[in-house]
Design a protein around this motif. Structure first.
Motif, PDB file in Angstrom:
ATOM      1  N   GLY A 200       0.497   8.594  -1.525  1.00 18.62           N
ATOM      2  CA  GLY A 200       1.232   9.737  -2.068  1.00 18.62           C
ATOM      3  C   GLY A 200       0.849  11.051  -1.407  1.00 18.62           C
ATOM      4  O   GLY A 200      -0.218  11.190  -0.810  1.00 18.62           O
ATOM      5  N   HIS A 201       1.736  12.030  -1.501  1.00 20.99           N
ATOM      6  CA  HIS A 201       1.469  13.374  -0.983  1.00 20.99           C
ATOM      7  C   HIS A 201       2.219  14.390  -1.832  1.00 20.99           C
ATOM      8  O   HIS A 201       3.211  14.059  -2.480  1.00 20.99           O
ATOM      9  CB  HIS A 201       1.888  13.497   0.489  1.00 20.99           C
ATOM     10  N   GLY A 202       1.748  15.626  -1.812  1.00 18.31           N
ATOM     11  CA  GLY A 202       2.342  16.662  -2.633  1.00 18.31           C
ATOM     12  C   GLY A 202       1.637  16.780  -3.976  1.00 18.31           C
ATOM     13  O   GLY A 202       0.718  16.018  -4.295  1.00 18.31           O
ATOM     14  N   PRO A 203       2.042  17.731  -4.817  1.00 12.96           N
ATOM     15  CA  PRO A 203       1.357  17.980  -6.090  1.00 12.96           C
ATOM     16  C   PRO A 203       1.290  16.755  -6.995  1.00 12.96           C
ATOM     17  O   PRO A 203       0.317  16.570  -7.711  1.00 12.96           O
ATOM     18  CB  PRO A 203       2.193  19.096  -6.732  1.00 12.96           C
ATOM     19  N   TYR A 204       2.334  15.939  -6.984  1.00 14.81           N
ATOM     20  CA  TYR A 204       2.371  14.774  -7.867  1.00 14.81           C
ATOM     21  C   TYR A 204       2.417  13.475  -7.068  1.00 14.81           C
ATOM     22  O   TYR A 204       2.925  12.462  -7.544  1.00 14.81           O
ATOM     23  CB  TYR A 204       3.583  14.871  -8.796  1.00 14.81           C
ATOM     24  N   GLY A 205       1.843  13.509  -5.874  1.00 15.57           N
ATOM     25  CA  GLY A 205       1.880  12.344  -5.015  1.00 15.57           C
ATOM     26  C   GLY A 205       1.207  11.127  -5.616  1.00 15.57           C
ATOM     27  O   GLY A 205       1.653   9.994  -5.413  1.00 15.57           O
ATOM     28  N   HIS A 206       0.120  11.345  -6.364  1.00 19.06           N
ATOM     29  CA  HIS A 206      -0.574  10.211  -6.972  1.00 19.06           C
ATOM     30  C   HIS A 206       0.306   9.521  -8.005  1.00 19.06           C
ATOM     31  O   HIS A 206       0.289   8.294  -8.136  1.00 19.06           O
ATOM     32  CB  HIS A 206      -1.879  10.673  -7.605  1.00 19.06           C
ATOM     33  N   LEU A 207       1.103  10.288  -8.727  1.00 19.27           N
ATOM     34  CA  LEU A 207       2.002   9.704  -9.719  1.00 19.27           C
ATOM     35  C   LEU A 207       3.156   8.970  -9.045  1.00 19.27           C
ATOM     36  O   LEU A 207       3.587   7.915  -9.518  1.00 19.27           O
ATOM     37  CB  LEU A 207       2.538  10.797 -10.644  1.00 19.27           C
ATOM     38  N   VAL A 208       3.657   9.529  -7.960  1.00 19.54           N
ATOM     39  CA  VAL A 208       4.748   8.870  -7.237  1.00 19.54           C
ATOM     40  C   VAL A 208       4.269   7.544  -6.669  1.00 19.54           C
ATOM     41  O   VAL A 208       4.953   6.517  -6.779  1.00 19.54           O
ATOM     42  CB  VAL A 208       5.281   9.777  -6.110  1.00 19.54           C
ATOM     43  N   ALA A 209       3.086   7.542  -6.054  1.00 22.52           N
ATOM     44  CA  ALA A 209       2.562   6.316  -5.453  1.00 22.52           C
ATOM     45  C   ALA A 209       2.383   5.224  -6.505  1.00 22.52           C
ATOM     46  O   ALA A 209       2.708   4.053  -6.270  1.00 22.52           O
ATOM     47  CB  ALA A 209       1.237   6.601  -4.747  1.00 22.52           C
ATOM     48  N   ARG A 210       1.868   5.589  -7.669  1.00 23.25           N
ATOM     49  CA  ARG A 210       1.660   4.592  -8.722  1.00 23.25           C
ATOM     50  C   ARG A 210       2.983   4.093  -9.287  1.00 23.25           C
ATOM     51  O   ARG A 210       3.126   2.905  -9.606  1.00 23.25           O
ATOM     52  CB  ARG A 210       0.800   5.188  -9.836  1.00 23.25           C
ATOM     53  N   LYS A 211       3.936   4.993  -9.415  1.00 22.14           N
ATOM     54  CA  LYS A 211       5.253   4.579  -9.903  1.00 22.14           C
ATOM     55  C   LYS A 211       5.906   3.600  -8.928  1.00 22.14           C
ATOM     56  O   LYS A 211       6.477   2.580  -9.340  1.00 22.14           O
ATOM     57  CB  LYS A 211       6.139   5.807 -10.109  1.00 22.14           C
TER      58      LYS A 211
ATOM     59  N   ALA B 157      10.173   8.712   3.559  1.00 16.11           N
ATOM     60  CA  ALA B 157       9.286   8.664   2.399  1.00 16.11           C
ATOM     61  C   ALA B 157      10.107   8.530   1.139  1.00 16.11           C
ATOM     62  O   ALA B 157      11.288   8.892   1.096  1.00 16.11           O
ATOM     63  CB  ALA B 157       8.412   9.923   2.329  1.00 16.11           C
ATOM     64  N   PHE B 158       9.487   7.995   0.108  1.00 13.97           N
ATOM     65  CA  PHE B 158      10.064   8.077  -1.229  1.00 13.97           C
ATOM     66  C   PHE B 158       9.864   9.499  -1.741  1.00 13.97           C
ATOM     67  O   PHE B 158       8.863  10.148  -1.441  1.00 13.97           O
ATOM     68  CB  PHE B 158       9.380   7.094  -2.178  1.00 13.97           C
ATOM     69  N   GLY B 159      10.814   9.991  -2.552  1.00 17.64           N
ATOM     70  CA  GLY B 159      10.693  11.338  -3.084  1.00 17.64           C
ATOM     71  C   GLY B 159      11.035  12.383  -2.043  1.00 17.64           C
ATOM     72  O   GLY B 159      11.939  12.203  -1.226  1.00 17.64           O
ATOM     73  N   ASP B 160      10.301  13.514  -2.079  1.00 18.14           N
ATOM     74  CA  ASP B 160      10.538  14.627  -1.145  1.00 18.14           C
ATOM     75  C   ASP B 160      12.011  15.011  -1.113  1.00 18.14           C
ATOM     76  O   ASP B 160      12.619  15.160  -0.042  1.00 18.14           O
ATOM     77  CB  ASP B 160      10.065  14.267   0.263  1.00 18.14           C
ATOM     78  N   PHE B 161      12.607  15.199  -2.307  1.00 18.50           N
ATOM     79  CA  PHE B 161      14.046  15.420  -2.379  1.00 18.50           C
ATOM     80  C   PHE B 161      14.469  16.790  -1.847  1.00 18.50           C
ATOM     81  O   PHE B 161      15.646  17.011  -1.608  1.00 18.50           O
ATOM     82  CB  PHE B 161      14.518  15.224  -3.815  1.00 18.50           C
TER      83      PHE B 161
ATOM     84  N   SER C 214       5.837   9.559  -1.417  1.00 20.04           N
ATOM     85  CA  SER C 214       4.890   8.498  -1.097  1.00 20.04           C
ATOM     86  C   SER C 214       5.411   7.652   0.057  1.00 20.04           C
ATOM     87  O   SER C 214       6.619   7.471   0.224  1.00 20.04           O
ATOM     88  CB  SER C 214       4.660   7.595  -2.316  1.00 20.04           C
ATOM     89  N   THR C 215       4.485   7.149   0.850  1.00 22.35           N
ATOM     90  CA  THR C 215       4.806   6.154   1.852  1.00 22.35           C
ATOM     91  C   THR C 215       4.850   4.780   1.177  1.00 22.35           C
ATOM     92  O   THR C 215       4.518   4.639  -0.002  1.00 22.35           O
ATOM     93  CB  THR C 215       3.746   6.119   2.958  1.00 22.35           C
ATOM     94  N   ALA C 216       5.223   3.763   1.927  1.00 25.41           N
ATOM     95  CA  ALA C 216       5.174   2.392   1.425  1.00 25.41           C
ATOM     96  C   ALA C 216       5.154   1.438   2.601  1.00 25.41           C
ATOM     97  O   ALA C 216       5.962   1.558   3.525  1.00 25.41           O
ATOM     98  CB  ALA C 216       6.370   2.095   0.527  1.00 25.41           C
TER      99      ALA C 216
ATOM    100  N   VAL D 106       0.870  -1.185   0.000  1.00 18.28           N
ATOM    101  CA  VAL D 106       0.000   0.000   0.000  1.00 18.28           C
ATOM    102  C   VAL D 106       0.896   1.221   0.000  1.00 18.28           C
ATOM    103  O   VAL D 106       1.873   1.293   0.754  1.00 18.28           O
ATOM    104  CB  VAL D 106      -0.944   0.009   1.216  1.00 18.28           C
ATOM    105  N   PHE D 107       0.550   2.197  -0.843  1.00 15.81           N
ATOM    106  CA  PHE D 107       1.388   3.378  -1.044  1.00 15.81           C
ATOM    107  C   PHE D 107       0.503   4.629  -1.003  1.00 15.81           C
ATOM    108  O   PHE D 107      -0.489   4.711  -1.725  1.00 15.81           O
ATOM    109  CB  PHE D 107       2.120   3.274  -2.385  1.00 15.81           C
TER     110      PHE D 107
END
Length: 473
Positions: free
Chosen positions: A102-113, A282-286, A195-197, A99-100
């Motif tokens: 996402g958060h932020g403007p593109y969180g949905h894309l990060v979670a799916r990726k 989290a993944f991302g959030d660089f 995104s979380t994971a 389960v993932f």
């Protein structure tokens, strides 16, 4: 059913004459066979196009041979939650679940990726580790290895130690490679999105888990009196955990709560009051990766017993309003296993509406994995309103009203993660919410947003002020 092309086919693996499991053909991923070749980005991209056609992989609302999954959009715009169940992951008796959130403007894309790529990376590293073990003449990569059945592994330690070493390394490497791919992705801006994971792999009686962020895994078991008990398998990675806060501060990041939400610790840049991330890993959030936010997963291994019934993975939209015990009880009492995930999401949605009618409900995603490998018949499944057409039409996770949404039910004690106007005392958890800042909001969501009252705390307070200077890829 749902995103699963075939739930009955076991063509992804076969048994050799000696009874050992033989790995399947490469299926375009490039990790099968003894010799691996370096692939270009375009080749990896082509390989990922094959994911929807892999047998026994479910990523939309539906069920598999041993699990059911369901997601529903909240009141903040596009659904930023993602989920997946992949049976016959590397061997016939191996299942991957994740389960993932996402958060932020593109969180949905990060979670799916992450949903699509992380399992492939884990698979690749596991195969690499397994090949090394086979070359050494060891058999520690057995799904049925237990403390009392260690075999050849006793020469160099217990079977559990060997399994822990192999799987820990595979989880660590795959999470690291996933974050690295997000950083260098040419079309996905993860500077202020992430995104979380929470991911598990069940192999025989072994349950391996890696996780970051605040999505959670809970085990439902029976005690000596045949009563259901809940065991939390993961830890919510929040900035207020002492070890997490210490690491972030050592990296010059700041951890503090805003005045209007004193119970919510957040991560801030050292030179600006942004972005205010309400999780420590989290993944991302660089924008925060140099200041203490990491993507290194926590790893755990558990040997299952006959009393263990199921595992529930869910995003924080569920845990914000339901306790571990309530979640286990809801799943255990579902009229059919196929409907358990949907009923759990419906229960969470109903709890939001009953107790916090002016709150913005968060996205919810649930995976229920039944450990005995049994599931309801197809006829029972469709009786619960899960026809194939319904599953396909609802795969985007749009919010659906439950038929029994108006029925009176016993009040559920929430998990103290949502602020209300009537409560201002001690809180046991940190509220976190996915945010879709860059996505259009439906008319009904706009009306809901206009209501006066309580609003859930966002995962990100705001984007860094200097983010506009960074070119968007």
């Amino acid at each position: 059913m749902g995103g699963c092309v075939s739930t009955s086919s076991r063509s992804t693996c076969s048994s050799g004459s000696n009874g050992e499991t033989t790995l399947p053909p490469c299926m375009g991923f490039g990790f099968c066979g003894q010799k691996r070749t370096k692939r270009t980005y375009s080749e990896r991209h082509v390989a990922q196009q094959h994911l929807p056609s892999i047998p026994n992989r479910v990523f939309m609302n539906g069920k598999s041979r041993t699990s059911c999954i369901f997601t529903q959009q909240g009141r903040k715009g596009i659904n930023q939650d993602a989920m997946v169940v992949w049976e016959d992951f590397m061997e016939e008796d191996m299942t991957f679940c994740g389960v993932f959130d996402g958060h932020g403007p593109y969180g949905h894309l990060v979670a799916r990726k992450v949903r699509d790529v992380l399992p492939v990376k884990l698979q690749s590293f596991l195969h690499s580790c397994n090949s090394k073990q086979n070359e050494s003449g060891l058999t520690c990569f057995s799904g049925n290895a237990r403390k009392t059945d260690a075999g050849d592994c006793e020469d160099d330690g217990t079977a559990e130690d060997k399994l822990n070493s192999i799987w820990r390394e595979a989880f660590l490497k795959s999470y690291k490679a996933m974050d690295k791919e997000l950083r260098s992705h040419p079309h996905l801006d993860c500077f202020c999105s992430g995104s979380t994971a929470v991911t598990i792999v069940k192999q025989g009686l072994n349950l391996f888990m890696g996780y970051i962020g605040d999505s959670r895994a809970v085990l439902g078991s029976k005690d000596s009196n045949d009563s259901m008990v809940a065991t939390q398998l993961s830890v919510d990675m929040k900035p207020d955990l002492p070890r997490e806060a210490e690491r972030i501060k050592r990296c010059k990041g700041r951890v503090f709560a805003l005045q209007d939400e004193p119970e919510v610790s957040r991560v801030w840049l050292p030179f600006d009051d942004a972005p205010g991330l309400a999780m420590a890993r989290a993944f991302g959030d660089f924008c925060l990766k140099e200041y203490g936010v990491i993507s290194i997963p926590e790893f755990s291994h558990r040997v299952l017993t006959e009393r263990d019934q199921f595992v529930v993975l869910a995003s924080d939209g569920v845990w914000d309003v339901l306790s571990n015990e309530e979640v286990v009880e809801i799943v255990a009492s579902a009229p059919s296993r196929s409907s358990a995930a949907r009923i759990l999401v419906d229960s969470a949605a109903r709890e939001w509406k009953l107790k916090y009618p002016t709150s913005k409900m968060d996205d919810c995603a649930v995976v229920c994995l039944f450990l005995d490998g049994k599931m309801d018949s197809e006829s029972d499944y469709e009786e619960q309103g899960f026809s194939s057409a319904t599953l396909q039409s609802n795969h985007s996770g749009n919010a659906l009203e439950s038929d029994d949404g108006q029925k009176a039910e016993p009040s559920l004690q929430r998990n103290f993660t949502v602020r209300s106007s009537e409560e201002s005392d001690n809180y046991g958890k940190i509220p976190v919410e996915s945010e879709g800042n860059g996505e259009p909001v439906a008319a009904e969501d706009q009306d809901w947003s206009g209501l006066e009252g309580v609003t859930r705390v966002n995962s990100l307070v705001q984007l860094p002020r200097f983010s506009e200077e960074r070119p968007v890829l």
